[in-house]
Design a protein around this motif. Structure first.
Motif, short mmCIF file in Angstrom:
data_model
loop_
_atom_site.label_atom_id
_atom_site.label_comp_id
_atom_site.label_asym_id
_atom_site.label_seq_id
_atom_site.Cartn_x
_atom_site.Cartn_y
_atom_site.Cartn_z
N SER A 115 0.72 -1.40 -0.33
CA SER A 115 0.26 -0.05 -0.03
C SER A 115 0.98 1.16 0.23
CB SER A 115 -1.21 -0.17 1.68
OG SER A 115 -1.65 1.54 1.14
N PRO A 116 1.84 1.18 0.41
CA PRO A 116 2.72 2.57 0.94
C PRO A 116 3.45 3.01 -0.58
CG PRO A 116 2.93 1.33 2.97
CD PRO A 116 2.48 0.31 1.91
N GLN A 117 3.60 1.48 -0.95
CA GLN A 117 4.40 1.69 -2.65
C GLN A 117 2.87 2.43 -3.40
OE1 GLN A 117 5.59 -2.32 -2.36
NE2 GLN A 117 8.25 -1.63 -1.90
N LYS A 118 2.08 1.66 -3.45
CA LYS A 118 0.81 2.54 -4.63
C LYS A 118 0.77 3.91 -4.17
CE LYS A 118 -1.54 -2.41 -4.74
NZ LYS A 118 -2.43 -2.88 -4.83
N ASP A 119 0.36 4.14 -2.97
CA ASP A 119 1.07 5.44 -3.10
C ASP A 119 2.05 6.04 -3.11
OD1 ASP A 119 -1.51 4.93 -1.39
OD2 ASP A 119 -0.61 5.22 0.68
N ALA A 120 3.37 5.81 -3.27
CA ALA A 120 4.39 6.68 -3.74
C ALA A 120 4.26 6.90 -4.97
CB ALA A 120 5.78 5.81 -2.92
N LEU A 121 3.62 5.79 -5.63
CA LEU A 121 3.35 5.46 -7.18
C LEU A 121 2.63 6.58 -7.57
CD1 LEU A 121 3.82 2.16 -7.74
CD2 LEU A 121 5.65 4.06 -8.01
N THR B 42 8.15 5.67 -14.08
CA THR B 42 8.52 4.84 -15.24
C THR B 42 6.82 4.62 -15.99
OG1 THR B 42 8.94 2.78 -14.07
CG2 THR B 42 10.66 3.66 -14.14
N ASP B 43 7.25 3.96 -17.32
CA ASP B 43 6.31 3.80 -17.71
C ASP B 43 5.34 1.93 -17.36
OD1 ASP B 43 6.73 5.37 -19.89
OD2 ASP B 43 7.09 3.71 -21.56
N LEU B 44 6.59 1.57 -16.86
CA LEU B 44 5.99 -0.10 -16.05
C LEU B 44 5.22 0.93 -14.58
CD1 LEU B 44 6.10 -2.73 -15.73
CD2 LEU B 44 8.03 -2.54 -14.42
N GLY B 45 5.99 1.82 -13.93
CA GLY B 45 4.96 1.98 -12.91
C GLY B 45 3.85 2.60 -13.33
N ARG B 46 3.19 3.70 -13.94
CA ARG B 46 2.35 4.30 -14.54
C ARG B 46 0.83 3.93 -14.08
NH1 ARG B 46 4.84 6.40 -18.06
NH2 ARG B 46 5.41 8.37 -16.92
N PRO B 47 0.63 2.46 -14.86
CA PRO B 47 -0.29 2.31 -14.70
C PRO B 47 -1.31 1.45 -13.02
CG PRO B 47 0.67 0.66 -16.48
CD PRO B 47 1.88 1.89 -15.94
N VAL B 48 0.25 1.45 -13.06
CA VAL B 48 -0.42 0.88 -11.13
C VAL B 48 -0.36 2.57 -10.50
CG1 VAL B 48 0.88 0.08 -9.10
CG2 VAL B 48 1.75 -1.31 -11.19
N ALA B 49 0.01 3.45 -11.28
CA ALA B 49 -0.11 4.72 -9.74
C ALA B 49 -1.90 4.30 -10.30
CB ALA B 49 0.61 5.54 -10.25
N GLU B 50 -2.25 4.44 -11.05
CA GLU B 50 -3.62 4.91 -12.16
C GLU B 50 -4.37 3.99 -12.19
OE1 GLU B 50 -4.55 7.07 -14.30
OE2 GLU B 50 -3.11 7.86 -15.22
N LYS B 51 -4.41 2.54 -11.52
CA LYS B 51 -4.87 2.24 -10.49
C LYS B 51 -4.93 2.80 -9.11
CE LYS B 51 -5.71 -3.08 -9.58
NZ LYS B 51 -5.07 -4.22 -9.31
N ARG B 52 -4.34 2.45 -8.19
CA ARG B 52 -3.70 3.06 -6.94
C ARG B 52 -4.87 4.63 -7.15
NH1 ARG B 52 -4.38 1.05 -2.14
NH2 ARG B 52 -2.88 2.51 -0.80
N ARG B 53 -5.23 5.47 -8.08
CA ARG B 53 -5.69 6.35 -8.22
C ARG B 53 -7.13 6.03 -8.27
NH1 ARG B 53 -5.50 11.66 -11.80
NH2 ARG B 53 -3.94 9.81 -12.78
N ALA B 54 -7.90 5.12 -9.03
CA ALA B 54 -9.07 4.31 -9.18
C ALA B 54 -9.38 3.73 -8.03
CB ALA B 54 -9.43 3.57 -10.15
N GLU B 55 -8.53 3.65 -7.37
CA GLU B 55 -8.86 3.24 -5.95
C GLU B 55 -9.48 4.35 -4.77
OE1 GLU B 55 -5.76 0.56 -4.44
OE2 GLU B 55 -5.95 -1.10 -6.12
N TRP B 56 -8.49 5.45 -4.80
CA TRP B 56 -8.62 6.69 -4.03
C TRP B 56 -10.39 6.93 -4.99
CZ3 TRP B 56 -6.43 8.90 0.00
CH2 TRP B 56 -5.50 8.18 0.59
#
Length: 101
Positions: free
Chosen positions: A5-11, A79-93
């Motif tokens: 969870s903290p890693q997702k928040d960082a992304l 990075t490009d690899l981290g961007r989709p994970v960050a987008e998913k976290r945004r949707a969760e928020w």
């Protein structure tokens, strides 16, 4: 790799910074402060754990890791690899915010 969870928040924070037009790597200390601002007080992230978590993100290609040449201050960039994970976290928020309204 399982992303905590903290890693997702960082992304997520790095994504928001990128969307504001900031192209420079974001300092790790500022990233930690920002992540802790969006987390409940009882789920704050410890600095040493956060740094290790960010290093793991870098080792697995989700962020780029940088060091300032003179101050040696640690910084990260999405990075490009981290961007989709960050987008998913945004949707969760966003789902959580709608649920609270």
């Amino acid at each position: 790799m399982r992303i905590s969870s903290p890693q997702k928040d960082a992304l997520f924070v790095l994504l928001l910074i990128e969307e504001k037009g900031e192209n420079d790597p974001f300092p790790a200390t500022d990233l930690l402060m920002t992540v802790n601002k969006i987390r409940p007080w009882n789920k704050q992230v410890d600095a040493s754990n956060f740094t290790r978590s960010c290093h793991k993100l870098a080792e697995n290609g989700f962020v780029h890791r940088f060091r300032h040449p003179q101050s040696l201050r640690l910084a990260f960039k999405l990075t490009d690899l981290g961007r989709p994970v960050a987008e998913k976290r945004r949707a969760e928020w966003q789902r959580e915010l709608k649920k609270d309204q």
